[in-house]
Design a protein around this motif. Sequence first.
Motif, PDB file in Angstrom:
ATOM      1  N   VAL A   1      25.664  20.350 -94.611  1.00  0.00           N
ATOM      2  CA  VAL A   1      24.382  19.893 -95.149  1.00  0.00           C
ATOM      3  C   VAL A   1      23.768  18.936 -94.135  1.00  0.00           C
ATOM      4  CG1 VAL A   1      23.239  18.656 -97.025  1.00  0.00           C
ATOM      5  CG2 VAL A   1      25.235  20.069 -97.518  1.00  0.00           C
ATOM      6  N   ILE A   2      22.460  19.105 -93.859  1.00  0.00           N
ATOM      7  CA  ILE A   2      21.763  18.241 -92.908  1.00  0.00           C
ATOM      8  C   ILE A   2      20.583  17.576 -93.610  1.00  0.00           C
ATOM      9  CG2 ILE A   2      20.377  18.185 -90.804  1.00  0.00           C
ATOM     10  CD1 ILE A   2      22.068  20.440 -89.716  1.00  0.00           C
ATOM     11  N   LEU A   3      20.514  16.248 -93.508  1.00  0.00           N
ATOM     12  CA  LEU A   3      19.402  15.483 -94.057  1.00  0.00           C
ATOM     13  C   LEU A   3      18.648  14.821 -92.907  1.00  0.00           C
ATOM     14  CD1 LEU A   3      21.166  13.754 -97.118  1.00  0.00           C
ATOM     15  CD2 LEU A   3      19.893  15.913 -97.064  1.00  0.00           C
ATOM     16  N   ASP A   4      17.318  14.853 -92.983  1.00  0.00           N
ATOM     17  CA  ASP A   4      16.462  14.339 -91.920  1.00  0.00           C
ATOM     18  C   ASP A   4      15.875  12.995 -92.338  1.00  0.00           C
ATOM     19  OD1 ASP A   4      14.608  13.828 -89.957  1.00  0.00           O
ATOM     20  OD2 ASP A   4      13.659  15.803 -90.035  1.00  0.00           O
ATOM     21  N   ALA A   5      16.226  11.927 -91.612  1.00  0.00           N
ATOM     22  CA  ALA A   5      15.765  10.575 -91.958  1.00  0.00           C
ATOM     23  C   ALA A   5      14.678  10.072 -91.016  1.00  0.00           C
ATOM     24  CB  ALA A   5      16.951   9.609 -91.943  1.00  0.00           C
ATOM     25  N   ARG A   6      14.050  10.956 -90.254  1.00  0.00           N
ATOM     26  CA  ARG A   6      13.096  10.516 -89.240  1.00  0.00           C
ATOM     27  C   ARG A   6      11.809   9.954 -89.827  1.00  0.00           C
ATOM     28  NH1 ARG A   6      13.225  15.695 -85.323  1.00  0.00           N
ATOM     29  NH2 ARG A   6      13.397  16.682 -87.383  1.00  0.00           N
ATOM     30  N   PHE A   7      11.542  10.206 -91.094  1.00  0.00           N
ATOM     31  CA  PHE A   7      10.307   9.691 -91.703  1.00  0.00           C
ATOM     32  C   PHE A   7      10.452   8.253 -92.208  1.00  0.00           C
ATOM     33  CE2 PHE A   7      12.731  11.924 -94.953  1.00  0.00           C
ATOM     34  CZ  PHE A   7      12.808  10.969 -95.962  1.00  0.00           C
ATOM     35  N   LEU A   8      11.658   7.709 -92.166  1.00  0.00           N
ATOM     36  CA  LEU A   8      11.894   6.345 -92.643  1.00  0.00           C
ATOM     37  C   LEU A   8      11.475   5.320 -91.581  1.00  0.00           C
ATOM     38  CD1 LEU A   8      15.418   6.835 -94.269  1.00  0.00           C
ATOM     39  CD2 LEU A   8      13.201   6.747 -95.433  1.00  0.00           C
ATOM     40  N   PRO A   9      11.204   4.070 -91.991  1.00  0.00           N
ATOM     41  CA  PRO A   9      10.855   3.019 -91.012  1.00  0.00           C
ATOM     42  C   PRO A   9      11.913   2.922 -89.914  1.00  0.00           C
ATOM     43  CG  PRO A   9      10.559   2.226 -93.251  1.00  0.00           C
ATOM     44  CD  PRO A   9      11.225   3.556 -93.369  1.00  0.00           C
ATOM     45  N   ASN A  10      11.460   2.747 -88.671  1.00  0.00           N
ATOM     46  CA  ASN A  10      12.366   2.793 -87.529  1.00  0.00           C
ATOM     47  C   ASN A  10      12.598   1.399 -86.940  1.00  0.00           C
ATOM     48  OD1 ASN A  10      13.909   3.462 -85.335  1.00  0.00           O
ATOM     49  ND2 ASN A  10      12.525   5.039 -84.566  1.00  0.00           N
ATOM     50  N   PRO A  11      13.817   0.867 -87.080  1.00  0.00           N
ATOM     51  CA  PRO A  11      14.113  -0.460 -86.506  1.00  0.00           C
ATOM     52  C   PRO A  11      14.005  -0.498 -84.984  1.00  0.00           C
ATOM     53  CG  PRO A  11      15.777   0.170 -88.125  1.00  0.00           C
ATOM     54  CD  PRO A  11      14.946   1.395 -87.846  1.00  0.00           C
ATOM     55  N   TYR A  12      13.966   0.652 -84.351  1.00  0.00           N
ATOM     56  CA  TYR A  12      13.877   0.710 -82.887  1.00  0.00           C
ATOM     57  C   TYR A  12      12.631  -0.029 -82.393  1.00  0.00           C
ATOM     58  CZ  TYR A  12      13.514   2.767 -78.209  1.00  0.00           C
ATOM     59  OH  TYR A  12      13.399   2.958 -76.854  1.00  0.00           O
ATOM     60  N   TYR A  13      11.577  -0.033 -83.220  1.00  0.00           N
ATOM     61  CA  TYR A  13      10.316  -0.640 -82.803  1.00  0.00           C
ATOM     62  C   TYR A  13      10.227  -2.112 -83.177  1.00  0.00           C
ATOM     63  CZ  TYR A  13       9.013   4.154 -81.914  1.00  0.00           C
ATOM     64  OH  TYR A  13       8.972   5.430 -81.431  1.00  0.00           O
ATOM     65  N   VAL A  14      11.301  -2.675 -83.720  1.00  0.00           N
ATOM     66  CA  VAL A  14      11.376  -4.113 -83.974  1.00  0.00           C
ATOM     67  C   VAL A  14      12.204  -4.716 -82.843  1.00  0.00           C
ATOM     68  CG1 VAL A  14      12.123  -5.921 -85.560  1.00  0.00           C
ATOM     69  CG2 VAL A  14      11.227  -3.748 -86.461  1.00  0.00           C
ATOM     70  N   GLU A  15      11.587  -5.588 -82.052  1.00  0.00           N
ATOM     71  CA  GLU A  15      12.196  -6.069 -80.816  1.00  0.00           C
ATOM     72  C   GLU A  15      13.604  -6.640 -81.041  1.00  0.00           C
ATOM     73  OE1 GLU A  15      12.248  -6.230 -76.780  1.00  0.00           O
ATOM     74  OE2 GLU A  15      10.620  -5.421 -78.050  1.00  0.00           O
ATOM     75  N   ALA A  16      13.780  -7.426 -82.103  1.00  0.00           N
ATOM     76  CA  ALA A  16      15.080  -8.071 -82.335  1.00  0.00           C
ATOM     77  C   ALA A  16      16.148  -7.070 -82.778  1.00  0.00           C
ATOM     78  CB  ALA A  16      14.920  -9.163 -83.389  1.00  0.00           C
ATOM     79  N   LEU A  17      15.705  -5.942 -83.339  1.00  0.00           N
ATOM     80  CA  LEU A  17      16.654  -4.957 -83.865  1.00  0.00           C
ATOM     81  C   LEU A  17      16.933  -3.816 -82.895  1.00  0.00           C
ATOM     82  CD1 LEU A  17      15.304  -4.652 -87.530  1.00  0.00           C
ATOM     83  CD2 LEU A  17      17.098  -6.170 -86.660  1.00  0.00           C
ATOM     84  N   LYS A  18      16.099  -3.654 -81.902  1.00  0.00           N
ATOM     85  CA  LYS A  18      16.204  -2.529 -80.982  1.00  0.00           C
ATOM     86  C   LYS A  18      17.584  -2.394 -80.344  1.00  0.00           C
ATOM     87  CE  LYS A  18      13.867  -0.449 -76.993  1.00  0.00           C
ATOM     88  NZ  LYS A  18      12.712  -0.575 -76.061  1.00  0.00           N
ATOM     89  N   PRO A  19      18.216  -3.462 -79.865  1.00  0.00           N
ATOM     90  CA  PRO A  19      19.528  -3.307 -79.215  1.00  0.00           C
ATOM     91  C   PRO A  19      20.681  -3.155 -80.200  1.00  0.00           C
ATOM     92  CG  PRO A  19      18.866  -5.602 -79.168  1.00  0.00           C
ATOM     93  CD  PRO A  19      17.712  -4.841 -79.753  1.00  0.00           C
ATOM     94  N   LEU A  20      20.431  -3.337 -81.495  1.00  0.00           N
ATOM     95  CA  LEU A  20      21.488  -3.249 -82.498  1.00  0.00           C
ATOM     96  C   LEU A  20      21.670  -1.807 -82.959  1.00  0.00           C
ATOM     97  CD1 LEU A  20      20.579  -6.409 -84.646  1.00  0.00           C
ATOM     98  CD2 LEU A  20      22.102  -6.254 -82.661  1.00  0.00           C
ATOM     99  N   THR A  21      22.588  -1.605 -83.873  1.00  0.00           N
ATOM    100  CA  THR A  21      22.806  -0.277 -84.463  1.00  0.00           C
ATOM    101  C   THR A  21      22.794  -0.391 -85.985  1.00  0.00           C
ATOM    102  OG1 THR A  21      25.222  -0.315 -84.732  1.00  0.00           O
ATOM    103  CG2 THR A  21      24.363   0.209 -82.534  1.00  0.00           C
ATOM    104  N   GLY A  22      22.863   0.751 -86.645  1.00  0.00           N
ATOM    105  CA  GLY A  22      22.882   0.767 -88.103  1.00  0.00           C
ATOM    106  C   GLY A  22      24.131   0.171 -88.705  1.00  0.00           C
ATOM    107  N   ARG A  23      25.110  -0.151 -87.880  1.00  0.00           N
ATOM    108  CA  ARG A  23      26.300  -0.840 -88.383  1.00  0.00           C
ATOM    109  C   ARG A  23      26.029  -2.329 -88.620  1.00  0.00           C
ATOM    110  NH1 ARG A  23      30.444   1.789 -83.996  1.00  0.00           N
ATOM    111  NH2 ARG A  23      31.219   3.539 -85.233  1.00  0.00           N
ATOM    112  N   ASP A  24      25.006  -2.854 -87.972  1.00  0.00           N
ATOM    113  CA  ASP A  24      24.708  -4.283 -88.064  1.00  0.00           C
ATOM    114  C   ASP A  24      23.949  -4.592 -89.350  1.00  0.00           C
ATOM    115  OD1 ASP A  24      25.726  -5.232 -85.470  1.00  0.00           O
ATOM    116  OD2 ASP A  24      24.224  -3.869 -84.656  1.00  0.00           O
ATOM    117  N   TRP A  25      24.335  -5.702 -90.001  1.00  0.00           N
ATOM    118  CA  TRP A  25      23.711  -6.050 -91.272  1.00  0.00           C
ATOM    119  C   TRP A  25      22.211  -6.316 -91.115  1.00  0.00           C
ATOM    120  CZ3 TRP A  25      23.256  -5.466 -96.017  1.00  0.00           C
ATOM    121  CH2 TRP A  25      22.518  -6.345 -96.832  1.00  0.00           C
ATOM    122  N   ALA A  26      21.775  -6.861 -89.990  1.00  0.00           N
ATOM    123  CA  ALA A  26      20.346  -7.140 -89.799  1.00  0.00           C
ATOM    124  C   ALA A  26      19.529  -5.856 -89.888  1.00  0.00           C
ATOM    125  CB  ALA A  26      20.120  -7.828 -88.447  1.00  0.00           C
TER     126      ALA A  26
END
Length: 283
Positions: free
Chosen positions: A181-206
């Motif tokens: 099963v494949i789910l596409d999450a590309r329509f959700l808000p993207n933390p990549y464009y938040v400067e403080a969150l860009k270097p982090l990953t989805g494992r990080d609580w922030a």
Amino acid sequence: MELIVVTGLSGAGRHAVLGALEDTGCTALDNVPPRLLEPLLELESKLQPGRDRLVVGMDSRHPDFAAEFGPLLERLQAENIPVQVVFLEADDEALLRRYSETRRPHHLALLGSAGEGIRRERELLAPIRAMATTILDTSHLNLSELRQRVASLIPALPTRNTAVRLLSFGFKRGVPADADVILDARFLPNPYYVEALKPLTGRDWAVQEYLLESPEFREFLDRAESWLRWSLPLVQQEGRAYHTLAIGCTGGQHRSVALVEMLGQRLKREVATLVIRHRELEG
């Protein structure tokens, strides 16, 4: 040690039944000649004294199989060895179709006709069919249905849970080939464009905290959990060893990783075998 002998007509599904039994944790051996079964049991009892069940496949390709099987069964019963004989059969139409699909010759077809071989084998194995504790007609069963029938006909089989695999990935590197099963999450808000969150990953609580502010992210998470909880019993009933739910975002670093991590936290107590993987983070 309980003994399960799987035999029957060629093309009726002996290999599939042995595989189904092996997947439950049984030890299964195929193509065992009748004259070797008793020495095999003796050896197994010495090498594996704690083993409670052995499955063997036997068929008419061995010379004198039909003549030797009856006396063999009588000797085993006289020794108080619990024996179940599962005899597999199918109608001529199903067997002919299977031989046509595999293009294999029937070993009893003297003139090269599968139909002749099937008729001769039915006659040859009729006495063994009469000795069977279970007769299973596989004419109209697919593999999943066959596994379910085997489990219902042979009591006290060990069960093996389906291993659930939650996988995050990035669409820019392609879709995982082994995903169910494949789910596409590309329509959700993207933390990549938040400067403080860009270097982090989805494992990080922030990153997770940022995403949880989105109603769409929370609903995505709830719906994915609901889907898995609803579908998993049906997947297990089908007899699958593995089930992979893959969630993808653009790069596989933030949204899909957070979803897989949080979904895993919700399911880890209910799912016996749960594996979490992040394709793009693991290289």
